[in-house]
Design an enzyme around this catalytic site. Structure first.
Site, PDB file in Angstrom:
ATOM      1  N   CYS A 175       0.873  -1.299   0.025  1.00 14.33           N
ATOM      2  CA  CYS A 175       0.052  -0.056   0.189  1.00 14.33           C
ATOM      3  C   CYS A 175       0.834   1.431  -0.010  1.00 14.33           C
ATOM      4  CB  CYS A 175      -0.814   0.060   1.176  1.00 14.33           C
ATOM      5  SG  CYS A 175      -2.003   1.246   1.198  1.00 14.33           S
ATOM      6  N   CYS A 178      -0.822   4.336   1.722  1.00 15.44           N
ATOM      7  CA  CYS A 178      -0.794   4.458   2.890  1.00 15.44           C
ATOM      8  C   CYS A 178       0.628   4.810   3.514  1.00 15.44           C
ATOM      9  CB  CYS A 178      -0.979   3.088   3.764  1.00 15.44           C
ATOM     10  SG  CYS A 178      -2.218   2.148   3.212  1.00 15.44           S
ATOM     11  N   ASP A 179       1.642   4.027   2.969  1.00 15.01           N
ATOM     12  CA  ASP A 179       3.047   4.327   3.612  1.00 15.01           C
ATOM     13  C   ASP A 179       3.950   5.124   3.074  1.00 15.01           C
ATOM     14  OD1 ASP A 179       1.830   2.472   5.514  1.00 15.01           O
ATOM     15  OD2 ASP A 179       2.842   0.745   4.551  1.00 15.01           O
TER      16      ASP A 179
END
Ligand code: NDP
Length: 486
Positions: A175, A178-179
């Site tokens: 992801c 997200c990161d």
């Protein structure tokens, strides 16, 4: 062409109808007995159970609800589906540019406004060998369904190389949305050459010092336009014929990877801070394969142009049965078709509003969610007040708005907050606007939030435990419970 298409659609429906009017459902070598009058006398029988809450599941719920039937959606491990993992969507008809999570929330609210019931629980076993079909959930709900729509989608593939599991959440992820903010100024790789890999590049390039795309063959599979956009970044490099053979690091996370060059047949080691995987998806058919026909790649097989599986009464939509188009709008359309097929199936059985009410009178399962909305903390003063100065156990959910793991865990945390309301406090902290709190944790307490979701537990103001894993509701309850009993 249109005539031919209609024959494909109508023939299986006629066969189904002929079979149904003789009171049986054919399943492989068995016959199932259909008797709506008997089914109405049973407890906890729902007319339509929808498994999965991505675009196909929620669109199906909208149409079932608008047909005046109770639609029960079991949201599953990724509430609102894979679109929550992307940023902007530019190919949803009628929406020029919309955030995946916003689009999904809109569809969810629309379905709920017509009476669909969306439950944050996952189906863990399904038995389609007797009718009504039997389903069990992770939280222990047990019920039957007159018809089922399978919309469980697909999950990201992993490499299965040494170190991948060990460093999951510590530098290995699927992801980028997200990161990416945790890799400012770092060097990372993206594995894969499809559209998903290209999207990860777009997410990462603005943050990182350098991102290298490792493509296992000698060409990318991504759309030409996507490829051009990838190559236009100064800090993006694409390498072909490269395969990751191992991921290595220490307590702080990933440090190196081992790469095999398929052309030179050489193996080399490279220093790297993060590994982002985008190597395709596998359909989530595990629970259903004993009862339904799958193709050689594990996708559900449909009957003609309908959304009916090999079993009458069981319908499917989205990536669980589509290995070709795999577009959100297509999945939504299939969800609508599945809903129309499921409602036709029920009407042909003799279903009507009176029967719907009789079923509802016999619901003893709870088909609802009790929860408490979590308090948001963004400032250091709030962190001190609600976490450090609090006696007893406090759980802090570090999240970001577009992180699918965070979105998945929020309903579980809200449910936990309800169940343990006199025993613990749970607060949430958006890492994108809580710099003060993150700095305080890192500089004064030696605690770093490196990826989200991150669940920290404090007892009497002192940090005692953390997890970066995406836990199911049951796992989360077990994780928190062990500190309650200390
Ligand atoms: P794809 O199957 O299209 O691509 C997977 C990529 O990963 C390929 O390059 C494949 O290589 C590579 N790969 C597979 N297994 C391995 C492995 N073990 N090691 C290394 N590389 C591997 O999957 P995507 O998730 O990218 O896309 C799925 C679908 O969703 C597609 O239809 C795509 O068009 C769509 N999509 C559309 C988007 C958009 O329109 N914005 C965004 C994202 C997805 P190889 O080519 O050699 O098989």
């Amino acid at each position: 062409m249109a005539y031919q298409a209609r024959i494909f659609y109508v023939v299986p429906m006629i066969l189904t109808f002929l079979c149904m009017s003789s009171g049986c459902l054919n399943k492989k070598n068995q016959s199932l007995h259909l008797d709506l009058d008997q089914a109405v006398k049973l407890e906890n029988v729902v007319p339509v159970a929808i498994i999965g809450s991505g675009p196909s599941g929620l669109s199906a719920a909208l149409y079932v609800a608008r047909a005046g039937m109770k639609a029960f959606v079991f949201a599953g491990p990724t509430p609102c589906g894979q679109l929550t993992q992307t940023t902007f969507i530019e190919n949803w008809p009628g929406r020029e540019k919309v955030l995946g999570i916003d689009l999904m929330n809109d569809i969810k609210h629309q379905a709920e406004s017509f009476g669909a019931c969306i439950i944050s629980d996952s189906i863990i076993s399904a038995d389609f060998s007797t009718w009504p079909f039997s389903l069990k959930t992770e939280e222990g709900r047990e019920f039957k369904a007159l018809s089922v729509i399978l919309a469980t989608g697909a999950h990201p593939k992993v490499l299965s190389v040494p170190g991948e599991k060990k460093f999951w959440g510590k530098g290995v992820t699927t992801c980028a949305v997200c990161d990416a903010p945790f890799f400012i100024g770092k060097e990372v790789i993206v594995v894969g050459g499809g559209d998903s890999a290209a999207e990860q590049i777009f997410e990462l390039a603005p943050y990182v010092k350098k991102v290298t795309m490792l493509v296992r063959g000698d060409s990318m599979r991504a759309a030409k336009l996507m490829q051009q956009r990838v190559l236009a970044y100064d800090n993006v490099q694409v390498e072909y014929n490269k395969q990751v053979r191992g991921i290595y690091g220490d307590d702080t996370g990933v440090k190196t990877i081992e790469i095999y060059d398929a052309k030179t047949e050489e193996v080399s080691t490279r220093s790297i801070d993060g590994v982002f995987l985008a190597i395709g998806h596998t359909p989530n058919t595990q629970l259903f394969k004993k009862d339904l026909k799958l193709d050689e790649l594990g996708y559900l097989m449909m009957q003609g142009r309908s959304q009916q599986t090999s079993m009458p009464g069981i319908f499917a939509a989205g990536e669980i049965q589509d290995k070709t188009y795999r577009q959100a709008a297509v999945a939504a359309g299939e969800g609508i078709k599945a809903a129309l097929d499921a409602t036709s199936f029920l009407y042909e059985l003799g279903y009507n509003a009176k029967i719907g009410q009789a079923l509802e009178d016999n619901f003893f399962e709870t088909f609802s969610d009790e929860h408490i909305e979590l308090q948001e903390i963004n400032r250091l003063t709030e962190f001190n007040k609600y976490v450090i100065d609090q006696p007893g156990l406090v759980v802090v959910d570090f999240y970001s708005k577009i992180c699918p793991g965070c979105i998945r865990m929020l309903p579980s945390l809200e449910s936990l907050a309800h169940h343990l309301k006199n025993k613990i406090n749970i607060v949430k902290c958006n890492v994108n606007n809580s710099i003060e709190i993150l700095k305080e944790l890192q500089w004064n307490r030696g605690l770093q939030v490196k990826s989200v979701p991150a669940i920290f537990i404090f007892k009497d103001g002192k940090f005692i435990a953390r997890t970066n894993e995406i836990l199911s509701k049951k796992e989360l309850f077990t994780f928190v419970n062990q500190y309650l009993q200390d």
